[in-house]
Design a protein around this motif. Structure first.
Motif, short mmCIF file in Angstrom:
data_model
loop_
_atom_site.label_atom_id
_atom_site.label_comp_id
_atom_site.label_asym_id
_atom_site.label_seq_id
_atom_site.Cartn_x
_atom_site.Cartn_y
_atom_site.Cartn_z
N ALA A 55 0.84 -1.20 0.00
CA ALA A 55 0.00 0.00 0.00
C ALA A 55 0.88 1.25 0.00
N GLY A 56 1.97 1.20 0.76
CA GLY A 56 2.89 2.33 0.81
C GLY A 56 3.49 2.66 -0.54
N GLU A 57 3.75 1.62 -1.33
CA GLU A 57 4.28 1.85 -2.68
C GLU A 57 3.28 2.62 -3.53
N LEU A 58 2.01 2.24 -3.44
CA LEU A 58 0.97 2.95 -4.18
C LEU A 58 0.85 4.39 -3.70
N ILE A 59 0.91 4.57 -2.38
CA ILE A 59 0.78 5.92 -1.81
C ILE A 59 1.97 6.78 -2.21
N ALA A 60 3.17 6.22 -2.13
CA ALA A 60 4.38 6.99 -2.45
C ALA A 60 4.44 7.35 -3.93
#
Length: 402
Positions: free
Chosen positions: A296-301
């Motif tokens: 999820a962090g990859e998508l957010i970043a």
């Protein structure tokens, strides 16, 4: 008797004890009736975090019993839904199932009340999942008012885990109290709905299976949930692309239960093994949360699908409300909790204890600034909780098998 003779006698005695122990071990397994247990999980399938952990749990039990215990899995509410799993497992429709106590406060008043401790979190994913999860796990297995409450429904608690902090996943930008005013947020449980209200939002009750379409159609504006739902479970990235990382309580504790009659029929050797397997399953779920939160962090970043809203005006409001919620928790305790303030204090002390263990392993509590949130996501894929698991396993697990 000479030392040599005594040693020989002792060796013979030890061999005899070993043979007897092996025979006893073989005896319980020989007497174990073959059975197939049904597992019901409304939250996802075998590829989701819970599903993966529980399949590994099942495989370990099947191996330990020489194939005598096998499993049938019913995923995504195909056998029991979120609201009927408690009665379904108690009645034997399924043998194992996932319970969210806040969904049924009348049936599980102590379990639902315990969810309020989810407000005593830091917002730092590693600490909330592992330390919060460890406190939840030892509590649901040992806190007598809670274990008796589950037993009254003919179920035995296997294990429980805590999620990362809940945030707001929205279909509209929200960064100020004015933006939040009147927006509809799915929030199931007082510990979340009261924070939503403090922000000026209107809590609504929407079934889990209807949430994706509800966001897509604008039936409601925000989902109060952890951000891993961008990459796992409901996969909300296309219908709730506005990430509002205001810190809301974690879900504490998602609880797996077994039909009590089935559990009581197991020999102690098997019960002890399952207890150890339960703790291992909780650890697998902790590690799984690190993986899916990192995704999820990859998508957010990346920022191409998901936009992160600045919550600097919202975070102080939520923080103040969470603190007030925990401070007032003892006053709302069910009658079966004899000294609720002592429980609240002890629970916070246990969270602090496990947080300190993580800090000793090199994991500092992450701040809740937008930059720190993105940085914390980036480091989750490198988190190793094996030392933490071993500490829990050595300090807590033996006492669960007495």
């Amino acid at each position: 008797m000479t030392f040599k003779t005594w040693t020989s006698v002792s060796a013979v005695a030890l061999i005899a004890m070993s043979v007897t122990s092996q025979a006893t071990a073989q005896e319980w397994l020989d007497n174990l009736e073959p059975m197939t247990l049904k597992l019901a999980d409304f939250s996802g399938d075998q590829n989701a975090n819970f599903g993966k952990a529980m399949v590994a749990w099942e495989e370990s039990i099947t191996e330990f019993t020489g194939g005598k215990i096998t499993f049938e899995n019913y995923w995504s509410s195909s056998l029991l839904g979120a609201l009927d799993t408690l009665s379904g497992v108690g009645d034997g429709v399924a043998d194992i199932g996932l319970i969210i106590p806040s969904y049924m406060p009348q049936e599980l008043p102590v379990g639902s009340w315990l969810f309020g401790m989810g407000a005593a979190l830091s917002g730092s994913t590693v600490h909330d999942v592992a330390a919060g999860g460890a406190a939840a796990l030892e509590t649901v297995l040992t806190f007598e008012p809670l274990t008796q409450e589950y037993a009254s429904h003919n179920v035995k608690v296997l294990q429980a885990t805590a999620t990362p902090a809940y945030n707001l996943l929205c279909n509209t930008p929200i960064s100020t109290p004015e933006d939040a005013q009147g927006k509809r947020a799915r929030a199931i449980g007082a510990v979340w709905s009261q924070t939503a209200e403090a922000l000026g939002m209107t809590p609504v009750s929407i079934a889990w299976g209807e949430a994706y379409e509800g966001l897509q159609r604008g039936v409601f504006d925000c989902m109060v949930i952890n951000p891993n739902q961008y990459a796992d479970g409901l996969v909300l990235k296309d219908v709730a692309p506005e990430y509002v990382p205001v810190t809301m309580a974690q879900l504490q504790a998602s609880t797996w239960v077994m039909n009590l009659d089935v559990w009581n029929d197991f020999p102690k050797e098997l019960q002890d093994f399952i207890t150890q397997a339960n703790v291992k399953a909780a650890y697998d779920i902790w590690e799984g949360y690190m993986d899916i939160e990192a995704k999820a962090g990859e998508l957010i970043a990346a920022g191409d699908v998901i936009h992160t809203n600045d919550v600097s005006a919202l975070e102080p409001i939520a923080k103040e409300q969470r603190a007030a919620y925990v401070a007032g928790l003892a006053d709302t305790a069910p009658d079966s909790v004899s000294d609720p303030q002592a429980f609240v204090d002890d629970y916070q002390a246990r969270i602090a204890y496990w947080n300190e263990a993580l800090v000793a392993d090199g994991y500092e509590v992450a701040e809740r600034t937008p930059e720190a949130i993105v940085d914390a996501f980036a480091g989750l894929s490198e988190v190793d909780l094996s030392n933490f698991y071993e500490k829990f396993n050595s300090e807590v697990t033996p006492g669960l098998m007495n």
